[in-house]
Design an enzyme around this catalytic site. Sequence first.
Site, PDB file in Angstrom:
ATOM      1  N   PHE A   1     -13.065  33.013 -37.616  1.00 50.65           N
ATOM      2  CA  PHE A   1     -12.814  34.082 -38.578  1.00 50.65           C
ATOM      3  C   PHE A   1     -13.844  34.085 -39.701  1.00 50.65           C
ATOM      4  O   PHE A   1     -13.550  34.340 -40.854  1.00 50.65           O
ATOM      5  CB  PHE A   1     -11.387  33.983 -39.144  1.00 50.65           C
ATOM      6  CG  PHE A   1     -10.829  35.309 -39.571  1.00 50.65           C
ATOM      7  CD1 PHE A   1     -10.647  36.331 -38.646  1.00 50.65           C
ATOM      8  CD2 PHE A   1     -10.498  35.556 -40.895  1.00 50.65           C
ATOM      9  CE1 PHE A   1     -10.142  37.564 -39.025  1.00 50.65           C
ATOM     10  CE2 PHE A   1     -10.002  36.782 -41.298  1.00 50.65           C
ATOM     11  CZ  PHE A   1      -9.821  37.790 -40.353  1.00 50.65           C
TER      12      PHE A   1
ATOM     13  N   GLY B   1     -17.858  35.730 -40.554  1.00 47.72           N
ATOM     14  CA  GLY B   1     -18.291  37.119 -40.668  1.00 47.72           C
ATOM     15  C   GLY B   1     -18.015  37.940 -39.420  1.00 47.72           C
ATOM     16  O   GLY B   1     -17.525  39.074 -39.498  1.00 47.72           O
TER      17      GLY B   1
ATOM     18  N   TYR C   1      -8.156  34.454 -46.187  1.00 46.22           N
ATOM     19  CA  TYR C   1      -9.203  33.546 -45.708  1.00 46.22           C
ATOM     20  C   TYR C   1     -10.238  33.293 -46.799  1.00 46.22           C
ATOM     21  O   TYR C   1     -10.670  32.144 -47.007  1.00 46.22           O
ATOM     22  CB  TYR C   1      -9.859  34.134 -44.456  1.00 46.22           C
ATOM     23  CG  TYR C   1     -10.893  33.220 -43.824  1.00 46.22           C
ATOM     24  CD1 TYR C   1     -10.507  32.218 -42.939  1.00 46.22           C
ATOM     25  CD2 TYR C   1     -12.244  33.359 -44.120  1.00 46.22           C
ATOM     26  CE1 TYR C   1     -11.451  31.369 -42.361  1.00 46.22           C
ATOM     27  CE2 TYR C   1     -13.191  32.525 -43.564  1.00 46.22           C
ATOM     28  CZ  TYR C   1     -12.789  31.534 -42.675  1.00 46.22           C
ATOM     29  OH  TYR C   1     -13.730  30.699 -42.125  1.00 46.22           O
TER      30      TYR C   1
ATOM     31  N   LYS D   1     -25.475  32.852 -27.280  1.00 40.57           N
ATOM     32  CA  LYS D   1     -26.890  33.209 -27.291  1.00 40.57           C
ATOM     33  C   LYS D   1     -27.728  32.419 -26.291  1.00 40.57           C
ATOM     34  O   LYS D   1     -28.543  32.986 -25.576  1.00 40.57           O
ATOM     35  CB  LYS D   1     -27.459  32.990 -28.697  1.00 40.57           C
ATOM     36  CG  LYS D   1     -26.842  33.879 -29.765  1.00 40.57           C
ATOM     37  CD  LYS D   1     -27.447  33.584 -31.131  1.00 40.57           C
ATOM     38  CE  LYS D   1     -26.818  34.424 -32.217  1.00 40.57           C
ATOM     39  NZ  LYS D   1     -27.376  34.117 -33.550  1.00 40.57           N
TER      40      LYS D   1
ATOM     41  N   GLU E   1     -27.326  29.227 -36.262  1.00 37.33           N
ATOM     42  CA  GLU E   1     -27.750  29.347 -34.862  1.00 37.33           C
ATOM     43  C   GLU E   1     -29.167  29.915 -34.782  1.00 37.33           C
ATOM     44  O   GLU E   1     -29.966  29.494 -33.941  1.00 37.33           O
ATOM     45  CB  GLU E   1     -26.774  30.233 -34.083  1.00 37.33           C
ATOM     46  CG  GLU E   1     -25.506  29.535 -33.659  1.00 37.33           C
ATOM     47  CD  GLU E   1     -24.780  30.287 -32.570  1.00 37.33           C
ATOM     48  OE1 GLU E   1     -25.239  30.245 -31.409  1.00 37.33           O
ATOM     49  OE2 GLU E   1     -23.754  30.924 -32.880  1.00 37.33           O
TER      50      GLU E   1
ATOM     51  N   HIS F   1     -33.259  28.188 -33.540  1.00 44.42           N
ATOM     52  CA  HIS F   1     -34.285  28.752 -32.655  1.00 44.42           C
ATOM     53  C   HIS F   1     -35.680  28.723 -33.289  1.00 44.42           C
ATOM     54  O   HIS F   1     -36.667  29.015 -32.615  1.00 44.42           O
ATOM     55  CB  HIS F   1     -33.948  30.214 -32.319  1.00 44.42           C
ATOM     56  CG  HIS F   1     -32.810  30.370 -31.352  1.00 44.42           C
ATOM     57  ND1 HIS F   1     -32.954  30.210 -30.003  1.00 44.42           N
ATOM     58  CD2 HIS F   1     -31.507  30.676 -31.561  1.00 44.42           C
ATOM     59  CE1 HIS F   1     -31.792  30.428 -29.408  1.00 44.42           C
ATOM     60  NE2 HIS F   1     -30.902  30.710 -30.332  1.00 44.42           N
TER      61      HIS F   1
END
Length: 342
Positions: A25, A27, A69, A135, A205, A209
């Site tokens: 929960f 973005g 939240y 991904k 994430e 990369h």
Amino acid sequence: MSSQQPTPASDANPIQPLKIGVLGFGGLGQAASRVLAPKREMIWVAAADKQGYAYNPEGLNPDECIQIYRDRGSLGHLEPGGVLAHDSIAELLARAPQVDGYFLALPNLPNTFMASVVRQFIASGWRGVLVDALKRTSALEQMLALRDELAEAGIVYMSGCGATPGLLTAAAAIAAQSYAEIHEVKITFGVGIANWDAYRATIREDIAHMSGYDVDTAMAMSDAEVEALLDRTDGKITLENMEHADDIMLELAGICPRDRVTVGGVVDTRNPKKPLSTNVRITGRTFEGKQSSHTFTLGDETSMAANVCGPAFGYLKAGIALHRRGLYGLYTAAEVMPQFVR
């Protein structure tokens, strides 16, 4: 002859809306709750975060859930329906076995995390549909290793069903039909967000990369270290030749070898306007021997959340159609057409 138009079967014989859950929960999960809010064919009933979960078979209110939240750090504080839990996913599965499908809006950090979540579903005995927006190629390879177990468990798993992999991969698979041979698939994305804090896991994430970084490095970075990195780059993350599952998805679909697929782009963490337009270009040779390219470009006004969550639920609906026909196992966005959720 009567001039009356036939009533669409879906309206003449209304069915109960599908009960949908969202795991994660941050973005993306919050955006997913807003995407589902106006839908008639799906109702958002369940969600989980690290510290708890919320469940209401009559439907959850996105505004209330997002506020609790943000204020208190977990949906477990929601009243009524919230439960603080050490193992929120397992407890939610036990509490709500009738949920038809889940969108896994989870960060794939570490790289084995998504597969570990899927194993929880298999072990629980739950039968339904799961969709992810992962991904990395290596993450999808872990899912492929679970293909037989998913089928035996009566689960349909839709993998790589966000924007890229997902929407753009599917567009490439369709555009490829014009050609006898595909020479190159090039995906270029631009993402703009006003504040990286709203998409912490997604940004980490992306950092994984970057040249000189990997998953372990990105996981170990504190928020202050992330902010320091973004200060050095003026808030932009530039990515080239990413390890992106579009390549294996197009290879599995028979479109082209994975080494002909490249993915890269720019993420601006300080500006909601996209730094460049997101597109996929497919270059190939036609049966007449001519070389040409198709390009599919996303509208600059569509956000990352819109281009990820919309396709994810479209694929979830398609997965439920497969499930009801008794077709279980793993599918990717390049193999199945999404169905529009009304």
